[in-house]
Design an enzyme around this catalytic site. Sequence first.
Site, short mmCIF file in Angstrom:
data_model
loop_
_atom_site.label_atom_id
_atom_site.label_comp_id
_atom_site.label_asym_id
_atom_site.label_seq_id
_atom_site.Cartn_x
_atom_site.Cartn_y
_atom_site.Cartn_z
N HIS A 59 -5.73 -16.10 -11.79
CA HIS A 59 -5.66 -14.91 -12.64
C HIS A 59 -4.77 -13.81 -12.07
O HIS A 59 -4.22 -13.02 -12.84
CB HIS A 59 -7.06 -14.32 -12.86
CG HIS A 59 -7.95 -15.18 -13.71
ND1 HIS A 59 -9.16 -14.75 -14.18
CD2 HIS A 59 -7.78 -16.45 -14.17
CE1 HIS A 59 -9.72 -15.72 -14.92
NE2 HIS A 59 -8.91 -16.77 -14.90
N ASN A 60 -4.69 -13.71 -10.75
CA ASN A 60 -4.01 -12.57 -10.14
C ASN A 60 -2.73 -12.96 -9.40
O ASN A 60 -2.05 -12.09 -8.85
CB ASN A 60 -4.94 -11.84 -9.16
CG ASN A 60 -6.33 -11.62 -9.72
OD1 ASN A 60 -7.30 -12.24 -9.30
ND2 ASN A 60 -6.44 -10.77 -10.73
N VAL B 159 -10.00 -7.03 6.23
CA VAL B 159 -9.79 -5.84 5.39
C VAL B 159 -8.52 -5.09 5.79
O VAL B 159 -7.63 -4.86 4.96
CB VAL B 159 -11.02 -4.91 5.45
CG1 VAL B 159 -10.74 -3.60 4.73
CG2 VAL B 159 -12.24 -5.60 4.85
N CYS C 28 -7.79 -10.84 10.34
CA CYS C 28 -8.20 -9.87 11.35
C CYS C 28 -9.71 -9.98 11.46
O CYS C 28 -10.28 -10.98 11.00
CB CYS C 28 -7.68 -8.46 11.02
SG CYS C 28 -8.38 -7.67 9.56
N GLY C 29 -10.36 -9.00 12.07
CA GLY C 29 -11.81 -9.13 12.26
C GLY C 29 -12.54 -9.31 10.94
O GLY C 29 -13.36 -10.21 10.78
N THR C 30 -12.24 -8.43 10.00
CA THR C 30 -12.88 -8.50 8.67
C THR C 30 -11.95 -9.04 7.59
O THR C 30 -12.42 -9.36 6.48
CB THR C 30 -13.31 -7.10 8.22
OG1 THR C 30 -12.12 -6.27 8.21
CG2 THR C 30 -14.34 -6.50 9.16
N ASP D 91 -4.31 -10.22 13.98
CA ASP D 91 -4.42 -9.35 15.15
C ASP D 91 -5.15 -10.11 16.26
O ASP D 91 -5.45 -11.31 16.13
CB ASP D 91 -5.07 -8.00 14.79
CG ASP D 91 -6.56 -8.11 14.50
OD1 ASP D 91 -7.10 -9.24 14.47
OD2 ASP D 91 -7.19 -7.05 14.29
N ARG E 180 -1.94 -14.25 -20.55
CA ARG E 180 -2.43 -12.87 -20.55
C ARG E 180 -2.49 -12.30 -19.14
O ARG E 180 -2.36 -11.08 -18.94
CB ARG E 180 -3.81 -12.78 -21.22
CG ARG E 180 -4.94 -13.40 -20.43
CD ARG E 180 -6.25 -13.40 -21.21
NE ARG E 180 -7.42 -13.72 -20.41
CZ ARG E 180 -7.74 -14.96 -20.03
NH1 ARG E 180 -6.99 -15.99 -20.38
NH2 ARG E 180 -8.85 -15.18 -19.31
N HIS E 181 -2.66 -13.19 -18.17
CA HIS E 181 -2.73 -12.72 -16.78
C HIS E 181 -1.36 -12.21 -16.32
O HIS E 181 -1.28 -11.29 -15.51
CB HIS E 181 -3.21 -13.84 -15.87
CG HIS E 181 -4.53 -14.40 -16.27
ND1 HIS E 181 -5.67 -13.62 -16.33
CD2 HIS E 181 -4.90 -15.64 -16.67
CE1 HIS E 181 -6.69 -14.36 -16.73
NE2 HIS E 181 -6.24 -15.59 -16.96
#
Length: 146
Positions: A97-98, A68, A64-66, A7, A131-132
């Site tokens: 892992h993700n 989030v 973006c700013g955060t 942004d 396992r992940h």
Amino acid sequence: MIAIGSDHAAFEFKEAIKAYLIARGYEVKDFGTCGTERVDYCDFGFRVGEAVAGGECEKGIVCCGTGVGISISANKVKGIRAVVCSEPYSAKLSREHNDTNILALGARVVGIELAKMIVDEWMSAKFEGGRHLDRINKIADYENAH
Ligand code: RB5
């Protein structure tokens, strides 16, 4: 191809990350924003998310700013696993892992040199599978069933 987007709050930060990626030999597709005029972070989270989920780009970085709002937005796109990081350890583990496919950064949270370290860790880490993978598949099953 790496998708990038931000942004207005993170426009200059996004430009710096883009230049850093290009200098390191990555091909980058910029989904905007293109200046400091006020925009909604969600539009850019969706655009980058769709480019990654649709296969046009292999990974994405959103700012973006955060970090989030734009990570929440990217995570609404089916198939996206976006992580907002302000340190390299979580960035690395989020890949291992993700299997995160989008990294979100907060331009008002991390300095640009720390951001580059986070990007380096995230870009170079590999998903470990095993396992992940079962857990990733469980998340995808939930996403597909709702
Ligand atoms: C814009 O002011 C700001 O809200 C946005 O960049 C982001 O931090 C939202 O999560």
